[in-house]
Design a protein around this motif. Structure first.
Motif, PDB file in Angstrom:
ATOM      1  N   VAL A  23      32.833  18.500  62.314  1.00  0.00           N
ATOM      2  CA  VAL A  23      32.125  18.895  63.786  1.00  0.00           C
ATOM      3  C   VAL A  23      32.882  20.202  63.992  1.00  0.00           C
ATOM      4  CG1 VAL A  23      33.977  17.421  64.837  1.00  0.00           C
ATOM      5  CG2 VAL A  23      31.825  17.938  66.105  1.00  0.00           C
ATOM      6  N   PHE A  24      32.183  21.026  64.478  1.00  0.00           N
ATOM      7  CA  PHE A  24      32.731  22.339  64.993  1.00  0.00           C
ATOM      8  C   PHE A  24      31.732  23.524  65.624  1.00  0.00           C
ATOM      9  CE2 PHE A  24      30.754  23.071  60.519  1.00  0.00           C
ATOM     10  CZ  PHE A  24      30.102  23.915  60.737  1.00  0.00           C
ATOM     11  N   ASN A  25      32.578  24.305  66.354  1.00  0.00           N
ATOM     12  CA  ASN A  25      31.785  25.448  66.697  1.00  0.00           C
ATOM     13  C   ASN A  25      31.975  26.547  65.834  1.00  0.00           C
ATOM     14  OD1 ASN A  25      32.335  28.130  68.773  1.00  0.00           O
ATOM     15  ND2 ASN A  25      30.412  27.128  68.889  1.00  0.00           N
ATOM     16  N   PRO A  26      30.929  27.396  65.227  1.00  0.00           N
ATOM     17  CA  PRO A  26      31.293  28.247  64.008  1.00  0.00           C
ATOM     18  C   PRO A  26      32.223  29.321  64.314  1.00  0.00           C
ATOM     19  CG  PRO A  26      29.148  28.672  65.162  1.00  0.00           C
ATOM     20  CD  PRO A  26      29.586  27.355  65.708  1.00  0.00           C
ATOM     21  N   GLY A  27      32.736  29.987  63.231  1.00  0.00           N
ATOM     22  CA  GLY A  27      33.531  31.158  63.541  1.00  0.00           C
ATOM     23  C   GLY A  27      33.812  31.702  62.037  1.00  0.00           C
ATOM     24  N   ALA A  28      33.782  32.984  62.005  1.00  0.00           N
ATOM     25  CA  ALA A  28      33.789  33.865  60.768  1.00  0.00           C
ATOM     26  C   ALA A  28      35.053  33.365  59.876  1.00  0.00           C
ATOM     27  CB  ALA A  28      33.778  35.035  60.824  1.00  0.00           C
ATOM     28  N   SER A  29      36.343  32.712  60.403  1.00  0.00           N
ATOM     29  CA  SER A  29      37.358  32.452  60.020  1.00  0.00           C
ATOM     30  C   SER A  29      37.346  31.356  58.872  1.00  0.00           C
ATOM     31  CB  SER A  29      38.594  32.396  60.851  1.00  0.00           C
ATOM     32  OG  SER A  29      38.125  31.150  61.698  1.00  0.00           O
ATOM     33  N   PHE A  30      36.237  30.527  58.996  1.00  0.00           N
ATOM     34  CA  PHE A  30      36.111  29.556  58.085  1.00  0.00           C
ATOM     35  C   PHE A  30      34.697  29.512  57.480  1.00  0.00           C
ATOM     36  CE2 PHE A  30      35.215  27.357  62.131  1.00  0.00           C
ATOM     37  CZ  PHE A  30      34.081  26.886  61.867  1.00  0.00           C
ATOM     38  N   ARG A  31      34.256  30.684  57.491  1.00  0.00           N
ATOM     39  CA  ARG A  31      32.782  30.860  56.907  1.00  0.00           C
ATOM     40  C   ARG A  31      32.811  30.273  55.369  1.00  0.00           C
ATOM     41  NH1 ARG A  31      32.264  37.558  55.967  1.00  0.00           N
ATOM     42  NH2 ARG A  31      33.454  37.502  54.101  1.00  0.00           N
ATOM     43  N   GLY A  32      33.711  30.788  54.666  1.00  0.00           N
ATOM     44  CA  GLY A  32      33.990  29.996  53.306  1.00  0.00           C
ATOM     45  C   GLY A  32      33.677  28.616  53.307  1.00  0.00           C
ATOM     46  N   VAL A  33      34.369  27.854  53.956  1.00  0.00           N
ATOM     47  CA  VAL A  33      34.073  26.399  54.094  1.00  0.00           C
ATOM     48  C   VAL A  33      32.878  26.151  54.771  1.00  0.00           C
ATOM     49  CG1 VAL A  33      34.837  24.299  55.126  1.00  0.00           C
ATOM     50  CG2 VAL A  33      36.738  25.701  54.390  1.00  0.00           C
ATOM     51  N   HIS A  34      32.215  26.877  55.794  1.00  0.00           N
ATOM     52  CA  HIS A  34      31.062  26.650  56.271  1.00  0.00           C
ATOM     53  C   HIS A  34      29.927  27.049  55.115  1.00  0.00           C
ATOM     54  CE1 HIS A  34      28.242  27.638  60.107  1.00  0.00           C
ATOM     55  NE2 HIS A  34      27.793  26.867  59.019  1.00  0.00           N
ATOM     56  N   ASP A  35      29.982  27.760  54.456  1.00  0.00           N
ATOM     57  CA  ASP A  35      28.946  28.229  53.321  1.00  0.00           C
ATOM     58  C   ASP A  35      29.108  26.981  52.384  1.00  0.00           C
ATOM     59  OD1 ASP A  35      27.299  29.567  51.341  1.00  0.00           O
ATOM     60  OD2 ASP A  35      29.078  29.519  50.170  1.00  0.00           O
ATOM     61  N   SER A  36      30.185  26.525  51.877  1.00  0.00           N
ATOM     62  CA  SER A  36      30.361  25.349  50.948  1.00  0.00           C
ATOM     63  C   SER A  36      29.625  24.074  51.623  1.00  0.00           C
ATOM     64  CB  SER A  36      31.698  24.946  50.565  1.00  0.00           C
ATOM     65  OG  SER A  36      32.307  26.016  49.991  1.00  0.00           O
ATOM     66  N   LEU A  37      29.479  23.821  52.865  1.00  0.00           N
ATOM     67  CA  LEU A  37      29.030  22.677  53.548  1.00  0.00           C
ATOM     68  C   LEU A  37      27.490  22.614  53.766  1.00  0.00           C
ATOM     69  CD1 LEU A  37      31.438  22.445  56.789  1.00  0.00           C
ATOM     70  CD2 LEU A  37      31.200  20.781  55.025  1.00  0.00           C
ATOM     71  N   VAL A  38      27.004  23.899  53.707  1.00  0.00           N
ATOM     72  CA  VAL A  38      25.677  24.123  53.829  1.00  0.00           C
ATOM     73  C   VAL A  38      24.688  24.410  52.563  1.00  0.00           C
ATOM     74  CG1 VAL A  38      25.662  24.760  56.320  1.00  0.00           C
ATOM     75  CG2 VAL A  38      25.590  26.583  54.836  1.00  0.00           C
ATOM     76  N   HIS A  39      25.767  24.734  51.684  1.00  0.00           N
ATOM     77  CA  HIS A  39      24.886  25.290  50.274  1.00  0.00           C
ATOM     78  C   HIS A  39      24.326  24.112  49.746  1.00  0.00           C
ATOM     79  CE1 HIS A  39      24.704  26.904  46.509  1.00  0.00           C
ATOM     80  NE2 HIS A  39      25.477  26.112  45.799  1.00  0.00           N
ATOM     81  N   ALA A  40      23.089  24.453  49.230  1.00  0.00           N
ATOM     82  CA  ALA A  40      22.179  23.247  48.697  1.00  0.00           C
ATOM     83  C   ALA A  40      22.767  22.493  47.565  1.00  0.00           C
ATOM     84  CB  ALA A  40      20.946  23.869  48.302  1.00  0.00           C
ATOM     85  N   GLY A  41      23.571  23.115  46.775  1.00  0.00           N
ATOM     86  CA  GLY A  41      24.072  22.611  45.609  1.00  0.00           C
ATOM     87  C   GLY A  41      25.033  21.630  45.836  1.00  0.00           C
ATOM     88  N   ASN A  42      25.584  21.517  47.122  1.00  0.00           N
ATOM     89  CA  ASN A  42      26.953  20.692  47.507  1.00  0.00           C
ATOM     90  C   ASN A  42      26.319  19.614  48.134  1.00  0.00           C
ATOM     91  OD1 ASN A  42      28.401  22.712  46.347  1.00  0.00           O
ATOM     92  ND2 ASN A  42      29.398  23.257  48.213  1.00  0.00           N
ATOM     93  N   ALA A  43      24.883  19.472  48.476  1.00  0.00           N
ATOM     94  CA  ALA A  43      24.023  18.294  49.634  1.00  0.00           C
ATOM     95  C   ALA A  43      24.730  17.192  49.199  1.00  0.00           C
ATOM     96  CB  ALA A  43      22.661  18.637  49.551  1.00  0.00           C
ATOM     97  N   ASP A  44      24.796  16.634  47.992  1.00  0.00           N
ATOM     98  CA  ASP A  44      25.224  15.358  47.800  1.00  0.00           C
ATOM     99  C   ASP A  44      26.555  14.959  47.997  1.00  0.00           C
ATOM    100  OD1 ASP A  44      25.917  16.867  45.563  1.00  0.00           O
ATOM    101  OD2 ASP A  44      25.808  15.571  44.055  1.00  0.00           O
ATOM    102  N   HIS A  45      27.317  15.914  48.308  1.00  0.00           N
ATOM    103  CA  HIS A  45      28.886  15.621  48.650  1.00  0.00           C
ATOM    104  C   HIS A  45      29.298  15.972  49.906  1.00  0.00           C
ATOM    105  CE1 HIS A  45      29.665  14.764  44.363  1.00  0.00           C
ATOM    106  NE2 HIS A  45      30.917  14.708  44.570  1.00  0.00           N
ATOM    107  N   ALA A  46      28.693  16.816  50.566  1.00  0.00           N
ATOM    108  CA  ALA A  46      28.850  17.619  51.779  1.00  0.00           C
ATOM    109  C   ALA A  46      28.793  16.592  52.948  1.00  0.00           C
ATOM    110  CB  ALA A  46      28.220  18.905  51.954  1.00  0.00           C
TER     111      ALA A  46
END
Ligand code: TPP
Ligand code: MG
Length: 585
Positions: A23-46
């Protein structure tokens, strides 16, 4: 899962620890993790994502989610600004002894890698200093290996008694780096909490002796019901001993309708208590004063023996005084609650043990009768007061609370939040709070803005179950975090929000009247800057503007039950939120 970058490994960690939602409100300081959460290739684990419009709401959602189901949501917060917004809600969770796993973006701490301006104002050398005094452990690891270890340590400490939030700052640059060659997660078990032993040895011997010999023992409880399995254990123990139970009610610890429950009543009998066993009680001084004569120094005036069992002493802050007033006690024991109750019960029910003696059994029966009579009188009196409250023209809280229950009593309801001290007080007197887990308590730290967020979290925890989640929402608390309505609507959270709108910060009005009265001044001015009388809020319109279904405002007591029934039916039929606004006095 495509684990190419370090932030992908963070997401793998969340998956390994069985986190199904962040759960979050977005912010660039964790954009790396954000990208990993939404990346389609990670969908089975995220994990799934729940977006909020304020970090305080994100933390409250995780708080309610854990209280309702015992599971963790991951909370992500944006750099220093996000953490500052999250801080008050973290304070609530700290006081409420709820473990929360909070990750924050920060940096780059390596100044050579910062973009102009924004990376400088949103980088902190000691980011955790904002919350460290009400978090169990904080860390700001630099580098990939250190961050992995830090995540496991944080998880383990968070779930080791006494429970509390933890915070780990994730460096902006480290998140975005390519994964170091050969770097892997640790085994999941590396995050397993350390355990406290149950009551044993001399402590056990002494307590069973005291329980056997006491004339009028009282069991004080406060937080033990955070583990719902302790509730039936406690009932069995209380019955076997004929104990009066006083529940301070931060959780559902002991059934409200049980004949041995003397919470909020029976002071004339309890004043003669000679033994008090306090189980996971936070404010011991306040609890004792509610029924026992005490000295100025907090000791029982008539010399009652006090024994505490819990783990409060394992978690203290030098910043917040939530360790409360010091009480001189006979024995303070740190032990696991469930194991302690199980071994006490075994001893008390042992057919060859001392508790079967006729003298003890006669005492037990005698006091059981006395306690049950007081309990029955009190509940009958409270029910009478609620009926009387329904006779007035404007809706009174007691009457409304009773009518709301009447409307949902056949449902497997869960009270995700009970609004304010006033509303909560009547709920405890009028609702049969008997099912473990059906009542989740208040905010813990007295920080307003909790109710809606925590209720969303609790309703998400029960999303796939038969429970009807109900938020008895005070208007003042609501107005700190109204944009929680966005999350409520956007994620179709099945929650019935009943706004008890007294158009007032009642508690503040009461204080204003008290101080004016004490100074012999005009108490009619107590509503100035403590009320919304001159500029009321329309909660129905507000809910609708966020796409949340709302029924027409209820202004007469005879309409309360029908409106709540209609709201509950809508939640059940559509699996979506509904708001019912009740105008109260
Ligand atoms: C963040 C925060 N700010 C201010 C307060 C002080 N305060 C305590 S109770 C209260 C009024 C609560 O009003 P409401 O939620 O409507 O409940 P009511 O007392 O009307 O039942 C206020 C402002 C607080 N506890 N927390
Ligand atoms: Mg109010």
């Amino acid at each position: 899962m495509t684990t190419q970058y370090f932030s992908d490994l963070v997401v793998e960690f969340l998956h390994q620890q069985d986190i199904d939602t962040v759960v979050f409100n977005p912010g660039a300081s964790f954009r790396g993790v954000h990208d990993s959460l939404v990346h389609a290739g990670n969908a089975d684990h995220a994990p799934d994502i729940v977006m909020t419009c304020h970090e305080e709401i994100a933390v409250a959602i995780a708080h309610g989610y854990h209280k309702a189901g015992g599971r963790h949501m991951g909370v992500l917060v944006h750099a220093n600004v996000g953490l500052l917004h999250a801080s008050m809600a973290l304070f609530n969770a700290w006081c409420d002894r709820v473990p929360l796993f909070v990750l924050g973006g920060n940096g780059p701490v390596d100044a050579g890698k910062r973009r102009p301006w924004i990376d400088w104002i949103h980088t902190s050398q000691h980011l955790e200093s904002v919350v460290q005094e009400f978090a169990k452990w904080c860390d700001q690891p630099i580098g990939q290996r250190a961050t992995i270890e830090s995540l496991y340590r944080a998880w383990r400490l968070m779930n080791t008694p006494a429970h509390a939030p933890v915070f780990v700052a994730l460096d902006f640059d480290v998140q975005e780096q390519r994964l170091e060659e050969g770097l892997q997660l640790l085994p999941a078990t590396a995050a397993e909490p350390a355990r406290l032993p149950g009551l044993h040895g001399a402590d056990f011997e002494e307590l069973t002796r005291l329980l056997l010999e006491a004339r009028l023992p009282v069991l004080l409880v406060d937080f033990s019901g955070r583990d719902p399995e302790t509730v039936p254990e406690l009932v069995a123990l209380a019955e076997a001993l004929g104990l009066a139970v006083v529940d301070r009610g931060n959780r559902l610890n002991f059934p409200a309708t049980h004949a041995l429950n003397l919470s909020n009543t029976g002071a004339e009998l309890l004043a003669g208590a000679d033994l008090v066993v306090a189980l996971e009680v936070q404010d011991l001084a306040g609890a004792l004063q509610s029924f026992l004569p005490v000295t100025d120094q907090g000791a029982p005036a008539d010399g009652a023996t006090i024994v505490t069992i819990g783990h409060n002493e394992l978690l203290t802050s030098t910043w917040a005084a939530d360790y409360m007033q010091l009480v001189p006690v006979s024995r303070a024991i740190c032990a696991d609650t469930r194991d302690s109750l199980a071994s006490l019960r075994e001893a008390v029910e042992d057919p060859s043990g001392p508790f079967v003696a006729a003298a003890f059994q006669a005492r037990r029966e005698e006091r059981t009768k006395q306690i049950a009579a007081l309990h029955a009188d009190a509940r009958a009196d409270w029910a009478r007061q609620a009926e009387e409250a329904k006779a007035t023209e404007r809706i009174q809280v007691a009457g409304a609370v009773d009518e709301i229950h009447r409307a949902v009593r056949e449902e497997p309801w869960v009270l995700t939040n009970t609004g304010s001290l006033t509303i909560d007080g009547w709920v405890k007197k009028l609702w049969p709070l008997d099912r473990p887990g059906s009542y989740l308590g208040l905010n813990g730290g007295g920080g307003l803005g909790y109710g809606l967020g925590a209720s969303i979290g609790a309703a998400l925890a029960h999303r796939d179950g038969p429970e009807l989640c109900i938020d008895l929402q005070a208007d003042g608390d609501f107005l700190y975090t109204p944009s929680a309505l966005w999350t409520l609507g956007a994620y179709d959270v099945p929650l019935l929000v009943v706004v008890m709108n007294n158009r007032l910060y009642l508690n503040s009005t009461q204080h204003a009247a008290r101080i004016a009265g004490a100074r012999d001044r005009d108490i009619d001015r107590a509503h100035i800057a403590t009320s919304f009388y001159d500029h009321p809020v329309d909660f129905v319109a507000m809910a609708r503007s966020y796409g949340v279904h709302a029924l027409p405002r209820v202004e007469r007591i005879e309409d309360v039950a029908d409106a709540v029934r209609a709201g509950a039916a809508h939640v059940k039929e559509h699996g979506k939120p509904v708001l019912v606004e009740i105008l109260t006095q």
